[in-house]
Design an enzyme around this catalytic site. Structure first.
Site, mmCIF file in Angstrom:
data_model
loop_
_atom_site.group_PDB
_atom_site.id
_atom_site.type_symbol
_atom_site.label_atom_id
_atom_site.label_comp_id
_atom_site.label_asym_id
_atom_site.label_seq_id
_atom_site.Cartn_x
_atom_site.Cartn_y
_atom_site.Cartn_z
ATOM 1 C CB SER A 106 78.190 20.895 28.190
ATOM 2 O OG SER A 106 79.128 21.845 28.488
ATOM 3 C CE1 TYR A 147 74.919 24.585 31.572
ATOM 4 C CE2 TYR A 147 77.517 23.663 30.907
ATOM 5 C CZ TYR A 147 75.944 23.776 30.342
ATOM 6 O OH TYR A 147 76.229 23.794 28.580
HETATM 7 P P1 NAD Z 1 70.067 28.499 24.006
HETATM 8 O O1 NAD Z 1 70.075 29.926 25.010
HETATM 9 O O2 NAD Z 1 70.386 29.320 22.325
HETATM 10 O O3 NAD Z 1 69.143 27.562 23.899
HETATM 11 C C1 NAD Z 1 68.096 27.185 24.948
HETATM 12 C C2 NAD Z 1 66.530 27.055 25.196
HETATM 13 O O4 NAD Z 1 66.174 26.528 26.064
HETATM 14 C C3 NAD Z 1 65.854 28.149 24.256
HETATM 15 O O5 NAD Z 1 65.117 27.522 22.951
HETATM 16 C C4 NAD Z 1 65.409 28.592 25.219
HETATM 17 O O6 NAD Z 1 63.921 29.028 25.361
HETATM 18 C C5 NAD Z 1 65.355 26.820 26.118
HETATM 19 N N1 NAD Z 1 64.805 27.363 27.210
HETATM 20 C C6 NAD Z 1 65.384 27.672 28.868
HETATM 21 N N2 NAD Z 1 64.916 27.083 30.026
HETATM 22 C C7 NAD Z 1 63.780 26.748 29.795
HETATM 23 C C8 NAD Z 1 62.322 26.132 30.452
HETATM 24 N N3 NAD Z 1 62.436 26.340 31.507
HETATM 25 N N4 NAD Z 1 61.361 24.842 29.114
HETATM 26 C C9 NAD Z 1 61.653 25.284 28.849
HETATM 27 N N5 NAD Z 1 62.640 25.649 27.223
HETATM 28 C C10 NAD Z 1 63.552 26.334 27.866
HETATM 29 O O7 NAD Z 1 71.381 28.115 24.988
HETATM 30 P P2 NAD Z 1 71.868 27.291 24.059
HETATM 31 O O8 NAD Z 1 73.729 27.330 23.753
HETATM 32 O O9 NAD Z 1 71.639 26.439 22.309
HETATM 33 O O10 NAD Z 1 71.633 25.834 24.492
HETATM 34 C C11 NAD Z 1 71.032 24.637 23.812
HETATM 35 C C12 NAD Z 1 71.830 23.763 25.138
HETATM 36 O O11 NAD Z 1 73.284 23.496 24.164
HETATM 37 C C13 NAD Z 1 71.517 23.469 26.134
HETATM 38 O O12 NAD Z 1 71.208 22.661 27.475
HETATM 39 C C14 NAD Z 1 73.460 23.970 26.606
HETATM 40 O O13 NAD Z 1 73.925 23.558 28.030
HETATM 41 C C15 NAD Z 1 73.949 23.220 26.161
HETATM 42 N N6 NAD Z 1 75.409 23.312 25.522
HETATM 43 C C16 NAD Z 1 75.653 24.813 25.062
HETATM 44 C C17 NAD Z 1 76.674 25.139 24.275
HETATM 45 C C18 NAD Z 1 77.548 26.662 24.122
HETATM 46 O O14 NAD Z 1 78.464 26.680 24.056
HETATM 47 N N7 NAD Z 1 76.512 26.913 24.213
HETATM 48 C C19 NAD Z 1 78.144 24.340 24.999
HETATM 49 C C20 NAD Z 1 77.475 23.121 25.415
HETATM 50 C C21 NAD Z 1 76.414 22.723 25.362
#
Ligand code: NAD
Length: 260
Positions: A142, A155
């Site tokens: 991130s 985080y």
């Molecule tokens: P999201 O909530 O849409 O998806 C998260 C995924 O992780 C889902 O498939 C969920 O079922 C799974 N998950 C959660 N807990 C779990 C567990 N204990 N075991 C197995 N699976 C689990 O989130 P997203 O925004 O797509 O985020 C995905 C990644 O990208 C994360 O690591 C997040 O930190 C990172 N990220 C997101 C953003 C953003 O702005 N959305 C920015 C930077 C980084």
């Protein structure tokens, strides 16, 4: 060039992970999906990937906070596909709270899911990549792996940890055809961010629109959310031979956030 390879994408039932799984499948890569969600929706996604792209898919509901379940998931992917060539560590959760009131169980859970799970998948799958002489590990960190913001201590600690793990694995594999990189997105509008808008609205006592403009995108100079497809495209590029010399990098895709 990726056709016929196999990938495991953690947290791929939603958001960024699902976008990456789709993009890999579109290149002819077999994909194991992982994450929580409605089983009929997950089945429908698998069926669509298989019929649209002619790939094999698997699904593991392994909880990324549980090392034993992670080991079983990795073993199943290797046994069913014969190899895991591409590992995308993407599963992640968020919790927003001042550090002195940060719930201890949330801290432990975030460190386990956002950081330790990547150690466990790498530990399980790197030996196979070494044996076959090729591999790609992409860790979805991130912008918060490179810079901090208040109220997100667990985080940000986890994401900085992911960047450190990425660099270490890159050095340990530097003389092989395996690369390990971190992608550092700014805000991408996914279900995780939708939840944060609500949480931040409570912490800052602001309406949703003001949270988006003044809190969420305050640090993102582009003033637009990063698109899931953009993160998927960068992931695909890192998997190509053209990216063979990119390893140990933490690549921002953040509309200028970490340039400021
Ligand atoms: P999201 O909530 O849409 O998806 C998260 C995924 O992780 C889902 O498939 C969920 O079922 C799974 N998950 C959660 N807990 C779990 C567990 N204990 N075991 C197995 N699976 C689990 O989130 P997203 O925004 O797509 O985020 C995905 C990644 O990208 C994360 O690591 C997040 O930190 C990172 N990220 C997101 C953003 C953003 O702005 N959305 C920015 C930077 C980084």
């Amino acid at each position: 060039m990726l056709k016929g390879k196999s990938a495991l994408v953690t947290g791929s039932t939603s958001g960024i992970g699902l976008g990456i799984a789709r993009a890999l499948a579109a290149q002819g890569v077999n994909v194991m999906l992982n994450g929580f969600g409605n089983s009929s929706e997950i089945k429908a996604v698998r069926k669509q990937l298989e019929s649209d792209y002619g790939v094999r898919t698997l699904y593991s509901g392994a909880d990324m906070s549980r090392p034993k379940e992670i080991a079983t998931m990795c073993a199943e992917a290797e046994a069913q596909f014969g190899a895991v060539d591409i590992l995308v560590n993407n599963a992640g959760i968020q919790h927003v709270s001042p550090v002195e009131r940060f719930p201890v169980d949330k801290w432990d859970q975030i460190i386990a899911i956002n950081l330790s799970s990547a150690f466990h998948t790498i530990r399980e799958l790197l030996p196979g990549m070494r044996a076959r002489g090729w591999g790609r590990i992409v860790n979805i960190a991130s912008a918060h792996g490179l810079a901090a913001s208040p109220f997100k201590s667990a985080y940000i600690a986890a994401k900085h940890g992911v960047v450190g793990l990425t660099k270490t694995v890159a050095l340990e594999t530097a003389r092989t055809a395996i690369t390990c990189n971190a992608i550092c997105p700014g805000y991408v509008l996914t279900p995780l961010v939708e939840k944060q808008i609500g949480d931040q609205a409570a912490v800052h006592a602001l309406p949703r629109e003001e949270v988006i403009e003044k809190v969420m995108l305050e640090k993102q100079p582009s003033k637009r959310f990063v698109q899931v497809d953009e993160v998927a495209t960068l992931t695909l590029f890192l998997c190509t031979d053209g990216a063979a010399s990119i390893t140990g990098a933490a690549l921002p895709i953040d509309g200028g956030w970490t340039a400021a």
